[in-house]
Design an enzyme around this catalytic site. Structure first.
Site, mmCIF file in Angstrom:
data_model
loop_
_atom_site.group_PDB
_atom_site.id
_atom_site.type_symbol
_atom_site.label_atom_id
_atom_site.label_comp_id
_atom_site.label_asym_id
_atom_site.label_seq_id
_atom_site.Cartn_x
_atom_site.Cartn_y
_atom_site.Cartn_z
ATOM 1 N N CYS A 86 -5.349 -0.341 7.122
ATOM 2 C CA CYS A 86 -5.943 0.575 6.032
ATOM 3 C C CYS A 86 -6.934 1.212 5.553
ATOM 4 O O CYS A 86 -8.377 1.145 5.228
ATOM 5 C CB CYS A 86 -5.841 -0.367 4.773
ATOM 6 S SG CYS A 86 -5.380 0.155 2.812
ATOM 7 N N HIS B 25 -2.013 -3.858 5.263
ATOM 8 C CA HIS B 25 -1.596 -3.782 6.321
ATOM 9 C C HIS B 25 -3.196 -3.437 7.006
ATOM 10 O O HIS B 25 -3.904 -3.026 6.402
ATOM 11 C CB HIS B 25 -0.969 -2.176 6.048
ATOM 12 C CG HIS B 25 -1.356 -1.211 6.006
ATOM 13 N ND1 HIS B 25 -2.365 -0.137 6.717
ATOM 14 C CD2 HIS B 25 -1.778 -1.303 4.805
ATOM 15 C CE1 HIS B 25 -2.534 0.636 5.749
ATOM 16 N NE2 HIS B 25 -1.929 0.430 4.765
ATOM 17 N N ASP C 61 0.390 3.991 1.248
ATOM 18 C CA ASP C 61 0.355 4.462 2.915
ATOM 19 C C ASP C 61 1.160 4.416 3.757
ATOM 20 O O ASP C 61 2.342 4.037 3.779
ATOM 21 C CB ASP C 61 -0.347 3.520 4.135
ATOM 22 C CG ASP C 61 -1.010 4.495 5.005
ATOM 23 O OD1 ASP C 61 0.558 4.473 5.851
ATOM 24 O OD2 ASP C 61 -2.128 4.144 6.505
ATOM 25 N N ARG D 77 2.926 5.080 5.729
ATOM 26 C CA ARG D 77 3.198 4.443 7.427
ATOM 27 C C ARG D 77 4.034 3.084 7.301
ATOM 28 O O ARG D 77 4.157 2.069 8.084
ATOM 29 C CB ARG D 77 2.296 4.075 8.488
ATOM 30 C CG ARG D 77 1.442 5.532 9.117
ATOM 31 C CD ARG D 77 0.512 5.892 9.667
ATOM 32 N NE ARG D 77 -0.585 5.230 8.465
ATOM 33 C CZ ARG D 77 -1.441 4.955 9.042
ATOM 34 N NH1 ARG D 77 -1.919 4.914 10.979
ATOM 35 N NH2 ARG D 77 -2.736 3.656 8.235
ATOM 36 N N CYS E 193 1.074 -1.252 -0.134
ATOM 37 C CA CYS E 193 -0.344 -0.119 0.252
ATOM 38 C C CYS E 193 0.788 2.032 0.164
ATOM 39 O O CYS E 193 2.127 0.915 0.949
ATOM 40 C CB CYS E 193 -0.493 -0.087 0.784
ATOM 41 S SG CYS E 193 -2.164 1.665 1.280
HETATM 42 CO CO CO Z 1 -3.493 0.830 2.790
#
Ligand code: CO
Length: 220
Positions: free
Chosen positions: A101, A98, A44, A46, A42
């Site tokens: 998400c 993850h 993302d 993080r 992803c």
């Molecule tokens: Co995500």
């Protein structure tokens, strides 16, 4: 100092510290890359592949998009896959979702975020396919976690069904496709047990991974 200057300063410090540890690092790496792994994860902020695995530049090839989706008509993702397998000859593909998400949550909430909703329809398809599972899950957070896991499993299936992976297995190339989920809460990766290493083994590993999720649900 504006923000970009600050980032450039950080970069200068980083490059100097790497060079201090290994004066030949950048010279050697500039000659060629030889990663053994492809990470599809992803976008993302993080969930950064290299840091999570403790790998240095040059050690992992990476593709990231919103909600770690692999679509058979996505030329971008397919090109990464083809280059990684045919040219770099990676031996492991890791599809990494993850928990927590935001893309997956938007699907569950039926949120309207804009253009990205069309991309997230692919996660909506996963939800639709496994609709029966969600009735038995009480809390929204558990439903969210389960859709994150199911999305990983379905995207692993998509990877394995590409002509790129099928052809690699057909010619006997060593290649394992894994499905993992990362926890934002403790920084740990969890193997969802859908690792597939050969043509024809996908149906079994898919059924096993789904059964494992069922068992986990019973234990909750
Ligand atoms: Co995500």
């Amino acid at each position: 100092m504006d923000e970009l200057d600050e980032l450039l300063e950080r970069n200068r410090h980083w490059a100097e510290s790497v060079k201090l540890g290994d004066p030949e690092f950048f010279r050697q790496l500039s000659q060629q890359q030889n990663p053994r792994y492809l990470w599809i994860g992803c976008s993302d902020s993080r969930v950064p592949a290299n840091q999570i695995l403790g790998l240095r530049p040059g050690e992992i090839f990476v593709h990231r998009n919103v909600a770690n989706v692999v679509v058979h008509a996505d030329l971008n993702c397919l090109s990464v896959l083809q280059f990684a397998i045919d040219v770099l000859k990676v031996e492991h593909i890791m599809l990494v979702g993850h928990y927590g998400c935001g893309g997956v949550r938007a699907v569950l909430d039926g949120a309207r975020l804009g253009l990205v909703d069309n991309w997230l329809r692919h996660v909506g398809d996963v939800l639709q396919k496994h609709r029966d599972v969600f009735g038995g899950i009480d809390t929204a957070s558990m439903q969210h976690a389960r859709l994150c896991e199911l999305n990983v499993i379905e995207q692993v299936v998509n990877i394995c069904q590409t002509t790129i992976v099928q052809d690699a297995w057909e010619r006997g190339q060593k290649l394992a496709v894994h499905g993992l989920v990362y926890s934002l809460f403790d920084g740990r990766l969890r193997d969802l047990g859908i690792t597939t290493t050969q043509h024809g083994a996908l149906a079994d590993s898919y059924a096993r991974a789904l059964a494992r999720l069922g068992a986990a649900r019973g234990a909750d």
